[in-house]
Design an enzyme around this catalytic site. Structure first.
Site, short mmCIF file in Angstrom:
data_model
loop_
_atom_site.label_atom_id
_atom_site.label_comp_id
_atom_site.label_asym_id
_atom_site.label_seq_id
_atom_site.Cartn_x
_atom_site.Cartn_y
_atom_site.Cartn_z
N HIS A 138 46.93 28.98 42.58
CA HIS A 138 47.91 28.72 41.53
C HIS A 138 49.11 27.93 42.06
O HIS A 138 49.42 27.96 43.24
CB HIS A 138 48.34 30.01 40.81
CG HIS A 138 49.23 30.95 41.54
ND1 HIS A 138 48.96 32.29 41.67
CD2 HIS A 138 50.41 30.77 42.18
CE1 HIS A 138 49.94 32.88 42.34
NE2 HIS A 138 50.82 31.98 42.66
N GLU A 143 47.94 30.00 36.60
CA GLU A 143 46.82 30.74 37.18
C GLU A 143 45.49 30.05 36.88
O GLU A 143 45.41 29.24 35.94
CB GLU A 143 46.79 32.16 36.57
CG GLU A 143 48.00 33.02 36.92
CD GLU A 143 47.90 33.66 38.31
OE1 GLU A 143 47.38 33.02 39.24
OE2 GLU A 143 48.37 34.81 38.45
C1 GLP Z 1 54.17 33.17 43.74
C2 GLP Z 1 54.93 32.00 43.14
C3 GLP Z 1 54.39 30.67 43.59
C4 GLP Z 1 54.15 30.70 45.08
C5 GLP Z 1 53.08 31.70 45.39
C6 GLP Z 1 52.74 31.78 46.87
O1 GLP Z 1 53.25 33.77 42.91
N1 GLP Z 1 55.01 32.00 41.72
O2 GLP Z 1 55.29 29.64 43.22
O3 GLP Z 1 53.77 29.44 45.53
O4 GLP Z 1 53.49 32.97 44.94
O5 GLP Z 1 53.63 32.61 47.53
P1 GLP Z 1 53.78 32.70 49.08
O6 GLP Z 1 54.52 31.48 49.49
O7 GLP Z 1 54.58 33.94 49.31
O8 GLP Z 1 52.41 32.76 49.66
#
Ligand code: GLP
Length: 253
Positions: A138, A143
């Site tokens: 995503h 999603e």
């Molecule tokens: C969340 C955010 C995204 C982000 C993703 C990955 O769900 N809405 O914008 O890119 O998680 O997060 P992480 O960087 O903690 O792996």
């Protein structure tokens, strides 16, 4: 597409921060599309440091964040509004009135989506849109689905995303079940996209997103259709790409 590989998270973060700083130095009135999640924390740290060292000022910038959880307000410590203040906005000179995030407390989803779509359009879309990558591919909170959704939308979070984000909440039950997110049109209309990924957990999905079929089942795969994508990733996140497409990576370590 340009894929930059660094050995460590620190190196990756510095490279990604330099892309944003270069944009702001070249065009002080830039519109910055910003992201949350754990991945951008390091790069926000570099931007804050370079601001304090007077290499860059954000005083004329406007910002548009990708997304916000529904049902929690800006003072909740897991809201994305709170995250942005903590990790970036309170550390730099961007004016609070020039920052934009969906209002997770607006119960009227249609109204909030229309309002935020207008905010994005009125700003003329981002000069550079920063993106993290969800474990399931995503971007923002778009999603995996049967179709790409163009506009700002109210999305039910998948089990995989709720599980991934539960680490930030006291319990899994506290993770909001839905969110408002910029849609694919807002993301793809950015003049430049900066995708960041780190850690071995992102290696498979990063390869799928950048080299697999373009499909709404892997939302980030749509980035293959954008003309100016810069990817900054660490060695662990690039482990599958470095096996399958080694010539595509420019290592800067
Ligand atoms: C969340 C955010 C995204 C982000 C993703 C990955 O769900 N809405 O914008 O890119 O998680 O997060 P992480 O960087 O903690 O792996």
């Amino acid at each position: 597409m340009k894929i930059y590989g660094g050995k460590t998270y620190e190196q990756m973060s510095e490279k990604a921060a330099s892309v944003i700083a270069a944009q702001v130095i070249e065009k002080p009135r830039s519109v910055l599309g910003l992201a949350t999640g754990s991945t951008p924390i390091g790069l926000y740290g570099f931007l804050a440091r370079w601001y304090k060292e007077k290499y860059v000022s954000f005083a004329q910038c406007k910002t548009i964040n990708l997304d916000e959880y529904c049902g929690i307000g800006p003072d909740h410590d897991q809201s994305y509004a709170y995250f942005m203040r903590e990790n970036l906005f309170d550390q730099i000179d961007v004016l609070p009135e020039n920052t934009n995030i969906p209002n997770g407390l607006n119960p009227d989803a249609a109204a909030e989506c229309a309002r935020y779509d207008k905010v994005i359009e009125d700003l003329g879309y981002a000069d550079v849109q920063l993106l993290g990558l969800g474990n399931n591919g995503h971007i923002g909170f778009n999603e995996p689905a049967a179709a790409f959704v163009p506009g700002v939308n109210h999305v039910m979070l998948t089990e995989s995303t709720i599980n991934a984000n539960a680490r930030f909440f006291a319990s899994r039950d506290e993770v909001p079940k839905s969110a408002y997110t910029m849609g694919i049109k807002g993301i793809m209309n950015a003049r430049k996209i900066l995708l960041v990924a780190n850690g071995a957990g992102k290696a498979e999905i990063l390869e799928k997103a950048l080299f697999g079929p373009v499909t709404p089942e892997v939302p980030a795969s749509v980035l293959q259709l954008h003309r100016d994508v810069v990817v900054c990733a660490d060695e662990a996140a690039l482990s599958v790409i470095s096996q399958k497409h080694p010539e595509e990576i420019e290592w800067f370590r």
